[in-house]
Design a protein around this motif. Structure first.
Motif, mmCIF file in Angstrom:
data_model
loop_
_atom_site.group_PDB
_atom_site.id
_atom_site.type_symbol
_atom_site.label_atom_id
_atom_site.label_comp_id
_atom_site.label_asym_id
_atom_site.label_seq_id
_atom_site.Cartn_x
_atom_site.Cartn_y
_atom_site.Cartn_z
ATOM 1 N N GLY A 8 0.797 -1.224 0.000
ATOM 2 C CA GLY A 8 0.000 0.000 0.000
ATOM 3 C C GLY A 8 0.826 1.270 0.000
ATOM 4 N N ILE A 9 1.867 1.325 -0.862
ATOM 5 C CA ILE A 9 2.783 2.472 -0.853
ATOM 6 C C ILE A 9 2.089 3.717 -1.409
ATOM 7 C CG2 ILE A 9 4.992 3.389 -1.659
ATOM 8 C CD1 ILE A 9 5.237 1.006 0.249
ATOM 9 N N ARG A 10 2.081 4.757 -0.578
ATOM 10 C CA ARG A 10 1.517 6.046 -0.987
ATOM 11 C C ARG A 10 2.578 7.130 -0.802
ATOM 12 N NH1 ARG A 10 -3.851 6.025 -1.932
ATOM 13 N NH2 ARG A 10 -4.963 4.135 -1.309
ATOM 14 N N LYS A 11 2.561 8.102 -1.712
ATOM 15 C CA LYS A 11 3.507 9.213 -1.619
ATOM 16 C C LYS A 11 2.810 10.500 -2.037
ATOM 17 C CE LYS A 11 7.409 11.522 -1.455
ATOM 18 N NZ LYS A 11 8.066 11.825 -0.165
ATOM 19 N N THR A 12 2.840 11.483 -1.142
ATOM 20 C CA THR A 12 2.291 12.804 -1.435
ATOM 21 C C THR A 12 3.380 13.832 -1.163
ATOM 22 O OG1 THR A 12 0.101 12.058 -0.715
ATOM 23 C CG2 THR A 12 0.417 14.420 -0.965
ATOM 24 N N TYR A 13 3.561 14.751 -2.087
ATOM 25 C CA TYR A 13 4.545 15.816 -1.889
ATOM 26 C C TYR A 13 3.850 17.049 -1.308
ATOM 27 C CZ TYR A 13 7.967 13.187 -4.606
ATOM 28 O OH TYR A 13 8.843 12.230 -5.050
ATOM 29 N N PRO A 14 4.506 17.777 -0.430
ATOM 30 C CA PRO A 14 3.908 18.980 0.154
ATOM 31 C C PRO A 14 3.509 19.983 -0.930
ATOM 32 C CG PRO A 14 5.937 18.385 1.309
ATOM 33 C CD PRO A 14 5.857 17.499 0.115
ATOM 34 N N GLY A 15 2.313 20.511 -0.790
ATOM 35 C CA GLY A 15 1.838 21.521 -1.733
ATOM 36 C C GLY A 15 1.245 20.959 -3.010
ATOM 37 N N ILE A 16 1.273 19.625 -3.167
ATOM 38 C CA ILE A 16 0.680 18.999 -4.353
ATOM 39 C C ILE A 16 -0.504 18.147 -3.900
ATOM 40 C CG2 ILE A 16 1.065 17.433 -6.297
ATOM 41 C CD1 ILE A 16 4.012 18.216 -6.227
ATOM 42 N N ALA A 17 -1.687 18.476 -4.396
ATOM 43 C CA ALA A 17 -2.905 17.826 -3.912
ATOM 44 C C ALA A 17 -2.964 16.351 -4.308
ATOM 45 C CB ALA A 17 -4.137 18.565 -4.436
ATOM 46 N N GLU A 18 -2.581 16.056 -5.545
ATOM 47 C CA GLU A 18 -2.733 14.688 -6.021
ATOM 48 C C GLU A 18 -1.570 13.815 -5.564
ATOM 49 O OE1 GLU A 18 -3.727 12.199 -10.128
ATOM 50 O OE2 GLU A 18 -3.255 14.321 -10.237
ATOM 51 N N GLU A 19 -1.895 12.597 -5.159
ATOM 52 C CA GLU A 19 -0.856 11.660 -4.744
ATOM 53 C C GLU A 19 0.022 11.273 -5.932
ATOM 54 O OE1 GLU A 19 -2.273 8.830 -1.164
ATOM 55 O OE2 GLU A 19 -3.417 8.584 -3.006
ATOM 56 N N THR A 20 1.326 11.128 -5.682
ATOM 57 C CA THR A 20 2.242 10.655 -6.714
ATOM 58 C C THR A 20 2.187 9.137 -6.818
ATOM 59 O OG1 THR A 20 3.690 12.540 -6.320
ATOM 60 C CG2 THR A 20 4.651 10.670 -7.479
ATOM 61 N N LEU A 21 2.071 8.445 -5.673
ATOM 62 C CA LEU A 21 1.875 6.988 -5.625
ATOM 63 C C LEU A 21 0.580 6.716 -4.875
ATOM 64 C CD1 LEU A 21 5.518 5.860 -4.696
ATOM 65 C CD2 LEU A 21 4.456 5.851 -6.966
ATOM 66 N N LYS A 22 -0.268 5.880 -5.457
ATOM 67 C CA LYS A 22 -1.632 5.713 -4.946
ATOM 68 C C LYS A 22 -1.898 4.285 -4.491
ATOM 69 C CE LYS A 22 -3.005 9.265 -8.263
ATOM 70 N NZ LYS A 22 -3.739 9.578 -9.512
ATOM 71 N N GLY A 23 -1.166 3.859 -3.471
ATOM 72 C CA GLY A 23 -1.435 2.550 -2.886
ATOM 73 C C GLY A 23 -0.891 1.396 -3.713
ATOM 74 N N ILE A 24 0.425 1.352 -3.913
ATOM 75 C CA ILE A 24 1.060 0.314 -4.736
ATOM 76 C C ILE A 24 1.291 -0.943 -3.903
ATOM 77 C CG2 ILE A 24 3.043 -0.283 -6.172
ATOM 78 C CD1 ILE A 24 1.462 1.983 -7.380
ATOM 79 N N ASP A 25 0.755 -2.066 -4.367
ATOM 80 C CA ASP A 25 0.949 -3.366 -3.716
ATOM 81 C C ASP A 25 1.651 -4.310 -4.680
ATOM 82 O OD1 ASP A 25 -0.360 -3.528 -1.000
ATOM 83 O OD2 ASP A 25 -2.045 -2.730 -2.146
ATOM 84 N N ILE A 26 2.892 -4.703 -4.361
ATOM 85 C CA ILE A 26 3.643 -5.660 -5.184
ATOM 86 C C ILE A 26 4.484 -6.536 -4.261
ATOM 87 C CG2 ILE A 26 5.315 -5.980 -7.051
ATOM 88 C CD1 ILE A 26 4.735 -3.147 -8.004
#
Length: 372
Positions: A8-26
């Protein structure tokens, strides 16, 4: 060899609304060669950087051999990374570049010399050990960067588009070298590329990403033959799969659909039986160039084969075959023709459609329609 789990890897950068990674399962098996592929900006390099510890994750867990390493410093993860830029120290010789990580870890000089000799022999760069990076070709620099990673004997190897700076011929050669290296060492590798041919030739499994989401995870054959959706189907393959809108009709021998060329000539294509419950509905027919060829006598008896004449608009000789362009239902479609069966642009040619491996997509959801 080590096992890696991305949960469930998620990544959000400060000041950017949309997630860069949206729950990656591998889950990556021990000794597996996994390739992350997708267009620029899809999140594949970001995901690789989170595994290396160069980027933090917002949520989820990175688990290596049962241990959560999500918050560990990069130096403590025992992971080696080969970068696109090679990142060699310009003032050091090849020998010193390869030995650098081992010196940092405080290994005895005899052990370091033995490991450098082993790696140099493995990569066939023993004759370059006393040269500086500036004296090396791109391919030689790439080998040194790989050697520096191999000398550490880490648990996981990460490659971030390592061949993108090389010319086409050298890329093919280095691709073969990396494949041979993996087969000899059986190491666990996660490899990022935007080149789908690289992905098809190197990977045990391919993870296709788009906009930070995992679109499909499977073997090269699974991703190529049974793409999960229109995006995967269009991304994997060269030339790309063609997408022709058709309406499913009921024929005497099963489902069928009509396609019409730019010259007004039409052909009724047989469809697989699992589309019988879609009679009267629009679907998208996904067809690869190798499914439209010159007529082949050994295939003519199959129900799922049809032959018709269409005007060839463009021909592109590649050597082993000729890629020809036609239009069906106002859509450009590529065909793969044997060069011994000449076709000429502007003229009509008899073409055979082998529908056995053709795939179909729902125009609303863009997901592949699976046989049932």
């Amino acid at each position: 060899m080590s096992q890696l789990e991305l949960r469930g890897i998620r990544k959000t950068y400060p000041g950017i609304a949309e997630e860069t990674l949206k729950g990656i399962d591998i889950d990556i098996a021990s000794g597996e060669f996994l390739i992350l592929v997708g267009p620029s900006g899809c999140g594949k390099s970001t995901l690789l950087n989170t595994i290396a510890g160069l980027e933090s994750i917002t949520d989820g867990a990175i688990v290596l051999d049962g241990q959560d390493i999500s918050t560990m410093e990069p130096k403590d993860r025992d992971i080696a990374m080969v970068f696109q830029s090679y990142a060699l120290y310009p003032t050091m010789t090849v020998r010193e570049n390869i030995a650098f990580g081992l010196k940092i870890r405080g290994l005895p000089k005899a052990d370091i010399d033995r490991e450098v000799a082993r790696v140099a022999d493995l990569l066939q760069i023993s004759h370059l050990l006393d040269k500086k990076p500036s004296q090396l070709s791109g391919g030689q620099q790439q080998r040194v960067a790989m050697g520096r990673a191999l000398a550490r004997r880490p648990r996981i190897y990460l490659f971030d588009e390592p061949l993108s700076n090389l010319d086409a011929k050298l890329r093919v050669e280095m691709r073969t070298e990396i494949k041979k290296l993996h087969q000899r060492l059986g190491t666990t590798i996660v490899y990022v590329t935007h080149d789908q041919i690289e992905a098809m030739t190197l990977a045990d499994r391919i993870a296709v990403l788009k906009d930070g989401e995992l679109q499909q995870l499977g073997t090269p054959k699974e991703v190529y033959d049974t793409p999960a959706n229109l995006f995967v189907a269009g991304f994997m393959g060269s030339p790309a799969m063609s997408f022709v809108p058709v309406t499913v009709a009921r024929g005497e021998r099963g489902p069928e659909a009509e396609v019409r060329g730019e010259d007004g000539r039409s052909l009724t294509l047989p469809l697989p039986d699992y589309l019988a419950d879609r009679v009267g509905q629009r679907v998208i027919l996904g067809i690869r160039p190798e499914h439209i060829t010159q007529p082949q006598a050994q295939k003519q008896d199959s129900r799922l084969v049809a032959t018709g004449a269409f005007t060839i608009e463009v021909t592109e000789p590649t050597g082993p075959d000729v890629i020809a362009l036609i239009h069906l239902n106002d859509t450009p479609v590529h065909c793969r023709i044997d060069p011994e069966h000449p076709v000429t642009w502007g003229e009509s040619a008899e073409l055979m459609f082998d529908m056995k491996k053709v795939v179909f997509f729902d125009p609303e959801t863009e997901q592949r329609i699976a046989p049932h």
